[in-house]
Design an enzyme around this catalytic site. Structure first.
Site, mmCIF file in Angstrom:
data_model
loop_
_atom_site.group_PDB
_atom_site.id
_atom_site.type_symbol
_atom_site.label_atom_id
_atom_site.label_comp_id
_atom_site.label_asym_id
_atom_site.label_seq_id
_atom_site.Cartn_x
_atom_site.Cartn_y
_atom_site.Cartn_z
ATOM 1 N N ASP A 169 0.847 -1.186 0.000
ATOM 2 C CA ASP A 169 0.000 0.000 0.000
ATOM 3 C C ASP A 169 0.879 1.232 0.000
ATOM 4 O O ASP A 169 1.736 1.395 0.882
ATOM 5 C CB ASP A 169 -0.913 0.003 1.230
ATOM 6 C CG ASP A 169 -1.959 1.099 1.158
ATOM 7 O OD1 ASP A 169 -2.395 1.430 0.044
ATOM 8 O OD2 ASP A 169 -2.356 1.611 2.219
ATOM 9 N N TYR A 184 1.310 5.618 -0.388
ATOM 10 C CA TYR A 184 0.808 6.799 0.322
ATOM 11 C C TYR A 184 1.082 7.984 -0.597
ATOM 12 O O TYR A 184 1.878 8.853 -0.289
ATOM 13 C CB TYR A 184 1.571 6.907 1.644
ATOM 14 C CG TYR A 184 1.078 7.895 2.669
ATOM 15 C CD1 TYR A 184 -0.240 7.903 3.098
ATOM 16 C CD2 TYR A 184 1.966 8.802 3.263
ATOM 17 C CE1 TYR A 184 -0.674 8.792 4.074
ATOM 18 C CE2 TYR A 184 1.551 9.685 4.246
ATOM 19 C CZ TYR A 184 0.232 9.680 4.644
ATOM 20 O OH TYR A 184 -0.190 10.550 5.619
ATOM 21 N N HIS A 237 -3.808 14.057 0.575
ATOM 22 C CA HIS A 237 -4.118 13.192 1.716
ATOM 23 C C HIS A 237 -2.997 13.261 2.759
ATOM 24 O O HIS A 237 -3.268 13.413 3.954
ATOM 25 C CB HIS A 237 -4.308 11.760 1.240
ATOM 26 C CG HIS A 237 -4.507 10.774 2.357
ATOM 27 N ND1 HIS A 237 -5.617 10.790 3.176
ATOM 28 C CD2 HIS A 237 -3.727 9.746 2.799
ATOM 29 C CE1 HIS A 237 -5.520 9.816 4.069
ATOM 30 N NE2 HIS A 237 -4.388 9.170 3.864
ATOM 31 N N GLU A 272 -9.202 4.062 -3.018
ATOM 32 C CA GLU A 272 -7.948 3.780 -3.700
ATOM 33 C C GLU A 272 -8.182 3.036 -5.017
ATOM 34 O O GLU A 272 -9.248 2.461 -5.237
ATOM 35 C CB GLU A 272 -7.016 2.933 -2.813
ATOM 36 C CG GLU A 272 -6.758 3.536 -1.441
ATOM 37 C CD GLU A 272 -5.635 2.844 -0.672
ATOM 38 O OE1 GLU A 272 -4.808 2.155 -1.313
ATOM 39 O OE2 GLU A 272 -5.601 2.990 0.560
ATOM 40 N N ASP A 292 -9.384 0.279 1.128
ATOM 41 C CA ASP A 292 -8.424 -0.155 2.148
ATOM 42 C C ASP A 292 -8.931 0.286 3.515
ATOM 43 O O ASP A 292 -8.538 1.325 4.048
ATOM 44 C CB ASP A 292 -7.044 0.446 1.855
ATOM 45 C CG ASP A 292 -5.951 -0.231 2.651
ATOM 46 O OD1 ASP A 292 -6.137 -1.392 3.038
ATOM 47 O OD2 ASP A 292 -4.898 0.400 2.867
ATOM 48 N N GLN A 320 -5.086 2.310 14.700
ATOM 49 C CA GLN A 320 -3.886 2.667 13.940
ATOM 50 C C GLN A 320 -3.098 3.790 14.612
ATOM 51 O O GLN A 320 -1.862 3.759 14.668
ATOM 52 C CB GLN A 320 -4.289 3.080 12.523
ATOM 53 C CG GLN A 320 -3.106 3.406 11.611
ATOM 54 C CD GLN A 320 -3.565 3.807 10.218
ATOM 55 O OE1 GLN A 320 -4.718 3.640 9.853
ATOM 56 N NE2 GLN A 320 -2.647 4.345 9.437
ATOM 57 N N LYS A 367 -5.116 -1.932 10.006
ATOM 58 C CA LYS A 367 -5.294 -2.082 8.566
ATOM 59 C C LYS A 367 -5.465 -3.528 8.124
ATOM 60 O O LYS A 367 -6.091 -3.785 7.090
ATOM 61 C CB LYS A 367 -4.078 -1.499 7.827
ATOM 62 C CG LYS A 367 -3.785 -0.048 8.136
ATOM 63 C CD LYS A 367 -4.824 0.879 7.567
ATOM 64 C CE LYS A 367 -4.771 0.919 6.055
ATOM 65 N NZ LYS A 367 -5.743 1.883 5.499
ATOM 66 N N THR A 426 -4.782 6.452 -0.256
ATOM 67 C CA THR A 426 -6.002 7.249 -0.332
ATOM 68 C C THR A 426 -5.882 8.328 -1.398
ATOM 69 O O THR A 426 -4.893 9.058 -1.458
ATOM 70 C CB THR A 426 -6.304 7.894 1.022
ATOM 71 O OG1 THR A 426 -6.384 6.870 2.006
ATOM 72 C CG2 THR A 426 -7.611 8.656 0.987
#
Length: 422
Positions: free
Chosen positions: A133, A135, A140, A208, A240, A247, A260, A356
């Site tokens: 994943d 970022y 975001h 996503e 996701d 978190q 997650k 995201t």
């Protein structure tokens, strides 16, 4: 017949207006129904083209495909044949579906080939060995930095120099339609002296897209940005899921874990890069200049419209955000080049998610965390209900499509219902 041009293509299949699955799209997926075992199909309109029947009737005889290649429970073996073959398969189907082509239209087997999509159960399209994943949305990352760190220095020092990512849990990636349970874990708010334990109170989605790798590498090898798309088969929509309170307590120093790993949902149809060629655009300007291994000579971004809806149990769905994939700061070629620059090997069927996807306006934020600004703002739904984070019984629905010059290529949807904690 190539669909990378603006030439108008007509099909003998009845395709509803604004359908995601046009003659220009033809995505791959795995389906079954009450009478058919899992197999590979291509979507058009409200139908699924059963590729195994086409194969049995000799429509692919000149491609010399492995026997039974379309009767697998995943696309992995098909993808492993390479883009040259999967492209030929998709183009052959496109040709057979054209309005002036009678070969399938008037064939006695047509009824077996064309399966009603509403009667089919869609399965996870690939066996996912590894999942990463990223970022990659600067909006975001900036929003999160403003919320939890110094608003004047929202981005961490490395963010504009490399595509930040983490290795996620592949076993809990599920197909659209499968519900999830609210996860339990530890959490600690600033006013708590010690951590508590229980169901997450800040359940969230993350809007996503994810790409599926279609080619393997050996340990020690790297993939350049110039070659990256040769290793990418196609895209799916990806939710996701995130338990923000779990978190927030656990992520220092090694990053997300229980917040997650409980579930991620993906759409069942894989839209190929070839189908998206018409929607290729330049990405955002990157400043400062990136290191040489991350430089791109050609654009690797795509103009894809995205939206998220929340549907409370038994009530009308409400659109809560709209965004666009073209806003992503780091593109797919850079993500794959960075992922492999240290010699990390990839395998066919690996999944790499964008992170995201948020835009610059408040209605384009791709998570509840941002839309409610961590619970400070109320999100009003058309049902009259209010949200800051997701409630039990909420169904999250994500949709996406690209449209230009009268050509539409869509992803369908990924949806899942949030159930109470077990």
């Amino acid at each position: 017949m190539s669909d990378s041009t603006t030439n108008t293509l007509a099909t003998w299949v009845e395709v509803p207006k604004n359908s995601d699955f046009t003659i220009y799209n033809l995505p791959f997926g795995i389906f079954k129904n009450k009478r058919l075992i899992p197999r590979t199909g291509i979507a058009i309109g409200d139908k699924i083209v059963d590729l195994s029947v086409l194969d049995q009737e000799g429509f692919f005889s000149d491609l010399f495909l492995p026997e039974g290649i379309f009767l697998n429970e995943t696309l992995n073996d098909l993808i492993s044949l390479g883009k040259s073959q999967t492209k030929k398969i998709r183009e052959r189907v496109q040709d057979l579906l054209l309005a002036d082509n009678e070969k399938l239209r008037d064939h006695s087997v047509r009824g077996k080939v064309m399966v009603n999509r509403k009667e089919a159960e869609m399965l996870l399209p690939v066996k996912i060995g590894d999942y990463t994943d990223f970022y990659s949305s600067i909006e975001h990352a900036t929003n999160v930095g403003k919320m939890f760190r110094d608003p004047e220095n929202a981005l961490l020092p490395n963010w504009k120099h490399l595509p930040v990512g983490y290795h996620g849990r592949a076993s809990s990636i599920i197909p659209s339609g499968v519900p999830i349970h609210r996860p339990k874990g530890q959490f600690k708010t600033p006013d708590m002296e010690s951590p508590g334990f229980g169901p997450s109170k800040k359940m969230d989605f993350e809007l996503e897209l994810a790409f599926i790798t279609g080619k393997s590498t050996k340990l020690g090898d790297s993939v350049s940005t110039a070659d990256a798309e040769d290793y990418i088969f196609g895209f799916t929509l990806f939710n996701d899921w995130s338990a923000r309170d779990i978190q927030a307590w656990e992520y220092v120093p090694l990053g997300p874990f229980l917040g997650k790993s409980f579930a991620s949902s993906m759409s069942p149809w894989v839209v190929t890069l070839e189908a998206l060629e018409h929607f290729r655009v330049e990405g955002p300007k990157q400043d400062p200049e990136v290191l040489p291994y991350l430089k791109c000579e050609n654009p690797h971004s795509f103009d894809i419209n995205l939206e998220v809806q929340i549907q409370p149990d038994g009530k009308k769905a409400s659109k809560v955000c709209t965004s666009n994939f073209k806003a992503m700061y780091w593109n797919i070629a850079q993500q794959l080049a960075h992922h492999t620059v240290n010699g990390c090997n990839i395998n066919v069927g690996d999944l790499m998610a964008s992170g995201t996807i948020s835009g610059q306006t408040e209605d384009s934020f791709g998570s509840m965390l941002e839309l409610s600004w961590n619970g400070k703002n109320i999100i009003k739904l058309e049902s009259g209900e209010e949200r800051t984070f997701l409630e039990d019984g909420d169904t999250v629905i994500m949709k996406g499509y690209a449209e230009k010059d009268g050509i539409r290529v869509g992803f369908g949807e990924v949806r899942s219902k949030l159930l109470p904690s077990k």
